[in-house]
Design a protein around this motif. Structure first.
Motif, short mmCIF file in Angstrom:
data_model
loop_
_atom_site.label_atom_id
_atom_site.label_comp_id
_atom_site.label_asym_id
_atom_site.label_seq_id
_atom_site.Cartn_x
_atom_site.Cartn_y
_atom_site.Cartn_z
N ALA A 95 0.85 -1.19 0.00
CA ALA A 95 0.00 0.00 0.00
C ALA A 95 0.89 1.24 0.00
CB ALA A 95 -0.90 0.00 1.23
N GLY A 96 0.58 2.19 -0.87
CA GLY A 96 1.37 3.42 -0.97
C GLY A 96 2.50 3.32 -1.99
N ALA A 97 2.77 2.14 -2.51
CA ALA A 97 3.83 1.95 -3.49
C ALA A 97 3.30 2.22 -4.89
CB ALA A 97 4.38 0.53 -3.40
N ARG A 98 4.25 2.46 -5.82
CA ARG A 98 3.87 2.73 -7.21
C ARG A 98 4.84 2.01 -8.14
NH1 ARG A 98 1.26 7.31 -10.10
NH2 ARG A 98 2.23 7.45 -12.15
N LEU A 99 4.28 1.29 -9.11
CA LEU A 99 5.07 0.58 -10.10
C LEU A 99 4.57 0.95 -11.49
CD1 LEU A 99 7.04 -1.63 -11.11
CD2 LEU A 99 5.28 -3.31 -10.60
N GLU A 100 5.47 1.49 -12.31
CA GLU A 100 5.15 1.81 -13.70
C GLU A 100 5.93 0.87 -14.59
OE1 GLU A 100 5.32 5.96 -14.93
OE2 GLU A 100 5.16 6.57 -12.83
N GLY A 101 5.26 -0.13 -15.14
CA GLY A 101 5.91 -1.10 -16.01
C GLY A 101 5.13 -2.39 -16.05
N HIS A 102 5.56 -3.27 -16.92
CA HIS A 102 4.90 -4.56 -17.08
C HIS A 102 5.44 -5.55 -16.05
CE1 HIS A 102 3.02 -3.15 -20.69
NE2 HIS A 102 4.20 -2.86 -21.23
N VAL A 103 4.56 -6.44 -15.59
CA VAL A 103 4.93 -7.42 -14.57
C VAL A 103 4.68 -8.83 -15.10
CG1 VAL A 103 4.47 -8.26 -12.24
CG2 VAL A 103 4.35 -5.82 -12.72
N LYS A 104 5.69 -9.68 -14.95
CA LYS A 104 5.57 -11.09 -15.30
C LYS A 104 6.12 -11.88 -14.13
CE LYS A 104 6.14 -13.77 -19.50
NZ LYS A 104 6.81 -13.86 -20.79
N ALA A 105 5.21 -12.55 -13.37
CA ALA A 105 5.61 -13.28 -12.18
C ALA A 105 4.58 -14.37 -11.89
CB ALA A 105 5.72 -12.33 -10.98
N SER A 106 4.88 -15.25 -10.95
CA SER A 106 3.95 -16.33 -10.60
C SER A 106 2.72 -15.80 -9.90
CB SER A 106 4.65 -17.36 -9.70
OG SER A 106 5.67 -18.00 -10.41
N VAL A 107 2.94 -15.08 -8.80
CA VAL A 107 1.84 -14.50 -8.03
C VAL A 107 2.11 -13.00 -7.90
CG1 VAL A 107 0.64 -14.48 -5.81
CG2 VAL A 107 1.50 -16.63 -6.74
N VAL A 108 1.10 -12.19 -8.23
CA VAL A 108 1.23 -10.74 -8.14
C VAL A 108 0.18 -10.25 -7.16
CG1 VAL A 108 1.22 -8.56 -9.39
CG2 VAL A 108 2.04 -10.62 -10.53
N SER A 109 0.63 -9.55 -6.13
CA SER A 109 -0.26 -8.98 -5.13
C SER A 109 -0.14 -7.47 -5.21
CB SER A 109 0.15 -9.50 -3.74
OG SER A 109 -0.63 -8.89 -2.75
N VAL A 110 -1.27 -6.79 -5.48
CA VAL A 110 -1.25 -5.34 -5.69
C VAL A 110 -2.00 -4.66 -4.56
CG1 VAL A 110 -1.81 -3.45 -7.26
CG2 VAL A 110 -1.12 -5.67 -8.18
N GLY A 111 -1.25 -3.94 -3.72
CA GLY A 111 -1.84 -3.14 -2.66
C GLY A 111 -1.63 -1.67 -2.92
N GLY A 112 -0.72 -1.34 -3.84
CA GLY A 112 -0.44 0.04 -4.22
C GLY A 112 -0.99 0.32 -5.60
N GLU A 113 -0.25 1.12 -6.37
CA GLU A 113 -0.69 1.49 -7.71
C GLU A 113 0.22 0.87 -8.76
OE1 GLU A 113 -1.81 5.49 -10.34
OE2 GLU A 113 -0.78 5.69 -8.42
N LEU A 114 -0.39 0.14 -9.70
CA LEU A 114 0.34 -0.48 -10.80
C LEU A 114 -0.15 0.13 -12.10
CD1 LEU A 114 2.17 -2.64 -12.13
CD2 LEU A 114 0.23 -4.19 -12.02
N ILE A 115 0.78 0.74 -12.84
CA ILE A 115 0.46 1.29 -14.16
C ILE A 115 1.22 0.44 -15.16
CG2 ILE A 115 0.58 3.31 -15.65
CD1 ILE A 115 0.59 5.00 -13.06
N LYS A 122 0.11 -16.88 -12.42
CA LYS A 122 -0.76 -17.96 -11.95
C LYS A 122 -1.92 -17.38 -11.15
CE LYS A 122 2.78 -21.51 -11.69
NZ LYS A 122 3.57 -22.36 -10.81
N ARG A 123 -1.60 -16.37 -10.34
CA ARG A 123 -2.62 -15.76 -9.49
C ARG A 123 -2.34 -14.27 -9.34
NH1 ARG A 123 -1.89 -18.40 -4.68
NH2 ARG A 123 -1.03 -16.64 -3.59
N VAL A 124 -3.40 -13.46 -9.39
CA VAL A 124 -3.29 -12.02 -9.14
C VAL A 124 -4.25 -11.68 -8.01
CG1 VAL A 124 -3.65 -9.71 -10.08
CG2 VAL A 124 -2.59 -11.46 -11.50
N GLU A 125 -3.75 -10.94 -7.03
CA GLU A 125 -4.57 -10.49 -5.91
C GLU A 125 -4.61 -8.97 -5.93
OE1 GLU A 125 -2.49 -12.10 -2.58
OE2 GLU A 125 -3.11 -14.15 -3.02
N LEU A 126 -5.78 -8.41 -6.14
CA LEU A 126 -5.97 -6.95 -6.09
C LEU A 126 -6.54 -6.64 -4.72
CD1 LEU A 126 -5.81 -4.24 -7.50
CD2 LEU A 126 -7.99 -4.75 -8.61
N LEU A 127 -5.71 -6.07 -3.88
CA LEU A 127 -6.08 -5.84 -2.49
C LEU A 127 -6.96 -4.60 -2.35
CD1 LEU A 127 -2.60 -6.63 -0.91
CD2 LEU A 127 -4.52 -8.17 -1.28
#
Length: 173
Positions: A95-115, A122-127
């Motif tokens: 939470a409070g973090a920011r990522l600008e770019g493409h993501v390729k990973a097994s599990v992605v958990s987003v609590g901040g901002e992803l652009i 395999k799994r994405v969690e949008l918190l």
């Protein structure tokens, strides 16, 4: 008669005593060495095993980094990162973090901002505090109440190509 200095050992008949079986004059003990035996039955020493646990890299909340992250292991971003992330492990965006770019990973958990887009996860969690501005392709997607997203989502097709009738619409038979 000294038996230990007899030079005719093994050449003549060995004297026997009644009730005692004949044995070699000087039985030899096997040599002892510090070398491990080659047969697998006798050497039960554990072999070094590669560690399967992955290390986690952390970008602290007061850092801003621009570049590219690739490799194996987990990545936790609490600050700001501009660039693509491609890892064999998991990516967590606090939470409070920011990522600008493409993501390729097994599990992605987003609590901040992803652009950017998330691909082949395999799994994405949008918190609850998470925001995604981009497309998501994943095996499964979990969306918490209060989260926001703008983009296209494709999930549940992990490794399975879609049929032509699904891509053209529902009216095709």
């Amino acid at each position: 008669m000294a038996l230990w200095k007899d030079s005719n050992l093994g050449t003549g008949p060995t004297p026997t005593t009644p009730g005692i079986s004949p044995s070699p004059a000087h039985p030899r003990e096997p040599e002892k060495t510090n070398v491990a035996p080659l047969s697998p039955e006798t050497s039960r020493r554990p072999t070094p095993v590669q560690r399967t646990e992955m290390k986690e890299s952390h970008i602290a909340s007061d850092l801003t980094i621009e570049g590219k992250i690739s490799g194996s292991g987990h990545v936790r971003i609490a600050g700001k990162f501009k660039g693509d992330v491609q890892v064999d492990g998991n990516v967590s965006l606090d939470a409070g973090a920011r990522l600008e770019g493409h993501v390729k990973a097994s599990v992605v958990s987003v609590g901040g901002e992803l652009i950017g887009n998330i691909e082949n996860a395999k799994r994405v969690e949008l918190l609850e505090t998470g925001v995604i501005n981009g497309d998501v392709k994943a095996g499964s997607l979990t969306v918490a109440a209060g989260s926001r997203m703008r983009g296209q989502v494709e999930f549940g097709y992990e490794g399975e190509p879609r049929a032509k009738s699904e891509t053209k619409g529902f009216g095709n038979a």
